[in-house]
Scaffold this motif. Sequence first.
Motif, PDB file in Angstrom:
ATOM      1  N   ALA A  61       0.829  -1.205   0.000  1.00  0.00           N
ATOM      2  CA  ALA A  61       0.000   0.000   0.000  1.00  0.00           C
ATOM      3  C   ALA A  61       0.865   1.258   0.000  1.00  0.00           C
ATOM      4  CB  ALA A  61      -0.929  -0.007   1.214  1.00  0.00           C
ATOM      5  N   VAL A  62       1.936   1.242   0.796  1.00  0.00           N
ATOM      6  CA  VAL A  62       2.843   2.391   0.869  1.00  0.00           C
ATOM      7  C   VAL A  62       3.505   2.630  -0.487  1.00  0.00           C
ATOM      8  CG1 VAL A  62       5.013   3.228   1.859  1.00  0.00           C
ATOM      9  CG2 VAL A  62       3.274   2.217   3.336  1.00  0.00           C
ATOM     10  N   MET A  63       3.910   1.553  -1.155  1.00  0.00           N
ATOM     11  CA  MET A  63       4.572   1.683  -2.456  1.00  0.00           C
ATOM     12  C   MET A  63       3.670   2.382  -3.465  1.00  0.00           C
ATOM     13  SD  MET A  63       7.683   0.263  -2.345  1.00  0.00           S
ATOM     14  CE  MET A  63       8.108  -0.304  -3.980  1.00  0.00           C
ATOM     15  N   VAL A  64       2.389   2.048  -3.454  1.00  0.00           N
ATOM     16  CA  VAL A  64       1.460   2.636  -4.423  1.00  0.00           C
ATOM     17  C   VAL A  64       1.085   4.055  -4.017  1.00  0.00           C
ATOM     18  CG1 VAL A  64      -0.830   2.435  -5.468  1.00  0.00           C
ATOM     19  CG2 VAL A  64       0.556   0.385  -5.106  1.00  0.00           C
ATOM     20  N   LEU A  65       0.753   4.261  -2.735  1.00  0.00           N
ATOM     21  CA  LEU A  65       0.321   5.582  -2.272  1.00  0.00           C
ATOM     22  C   LEU A  65       1.440   6.620  -2.377  1.00  0.00           C
ATOM     23  CD1 LEU A  65      -1.804   4.566   0.842  1.00  0.00           C
ATOM     24  CD2 LEU A  65      -2.637   5.324  -1.390  1.00  0.00           C
ATOM     25  N   SER A  66       2.683   6.171  -2.220  1.00  0.00           N
ATOM     26  CA  SER A  66       3.822   7.091  -2.311  1.00  0.00           C
ATOM     27  C   SER A  66       4.309   7.270  -3.750  1.00  0.00           C
ATOM     28  CB  SER A  66       4.980   6.574  -1.449  1.00  0.00           C
ATOM     29  OG  SER A  66       5.459   5.340  -1.948  1.00  0.00           O
ATOM     30  N   LYS A  67       3.636   6.607  -4.701  1.00  0.00           N
ATOM     31  CA  LYS A  67       3.981   6.687  -6.119  1.00  0.00           C
ATOM     32  C   LYS A  67       5.308   5.998  -6.456  1.00  0.00           C
ATOM     33  CE  LYS A  67       0.379   9.367  -6.643  1.00  0.00           C
ATOM     34  NZ  LYS A  67      -0.879   8.851  -7.228  1.00  0.00           N
ATOM     35  N   LEU A  68       5.833   5.205  -5.527  1.00  0.00           N
ATOM     36  CA  LEU A  68       7.012   4.417  -5.862  1.00  0.00           C
ATOM     37  C   LEU A  68       6.659   3.333  -6.870  1.00  0.00           C
ATOM     38  CD1 LEU A  68       8.732   4.052  -2.364  1.00  0.00           C
ATOM     39  CD2 LEU A  68       9.625   5.287  -4.356  1.00  0.00           C
ATOM     40  N   GLU A  69       5.396   2.906  -6.858  1.00  0.00           N
ATOM     41  CA  GLU A  69       4.877   1.986  -7.858  1.00  0.00           C
ATOM     42  C   GLU A  69       3.599   2.563  -8.442  1.00  0.00           C
ATOM     43  OE1 GLU A  69       6.433  -2.362  -6.207  1.00  0.00           O
ATOM     44  OE2 GLU A  69       4.327  -1.817  -6.036  1.00  0.00           O
TER      45      GLU A  69
END
Length: 267
Positions: A61-69
């Motif tokens: 979730a963090v990866m997507v919300l932070s735009k890393l993914e």
Amino acid sequence: MGLTPLKLPARLHDFVTFVYLEALCCIFPAVIMLSLALSKYIDLPIPRYDFMLIVCLIMQAVMVLSKLETLDELKVICLFHVFGLALELWKVHHGSWAYPEFAYSKIWDVPIYSGFMYASVASYICQAWRRFGLRFSEYPHWTANLFAILLYLNFFTNHYIEDQRWGLAVALVVMMWNTRVHFNINQRDYQMPLTLSFLLIGLFIWLAENISTFYGAWQYPNQTEIWQRVHYSKISSWSLLVILSFVLIAKLKGIKSLSRASIQKAS
């Protein structure tokens, strides 16, 4: 008088940038390994494998919300989670390795978090593709797709017929002998043989596997009594799995590009 900023030689600057970008691409698998290490030495209120599942879900979730993914990359990663979990169920059932600890989130002796270890490989490839602007020359699309299917099937059939990995590996090297991966660092272009990149990634995953099994992510039969180094032959297994992952991601990206081109042409 102000100090003049230290300027690195161009190639050294590119190397430092390369290492930095690689570190960003490896965030997901790095979090998994760090969580495994911490969970081995701290008391948890829930079973360890359940804790790992929660960590992986939060991290995703963090990866997507932070735009890393991106959301598109998330779809690919979820697909790899399913493929990886299917492979885990098969391999554990046939005694290739085991997850000895209790967990509520186990399906037929396989913890659900295990699928994220395969998904983290897909996460790395997707991010590297985007961050380095990967391009490919003389890439054999259709034969690569066929070999990806054969590679995945071989992971299942090698319990009943002779393991075909070495024959498939030699055929792949011949097939991709002239294939190059091109990437960009600081506006400068570099290239290397695609098969060499597969081997190098497989080597690093093997090193990560040694760390993971040391901290009890899973156990091979020879690690039941005391931890031992994972056999070197697993480098080939991981390299072939990387090839499978790459080909599938290349196929999905190709389909998407074709779809966009068709839409633009139609409009």
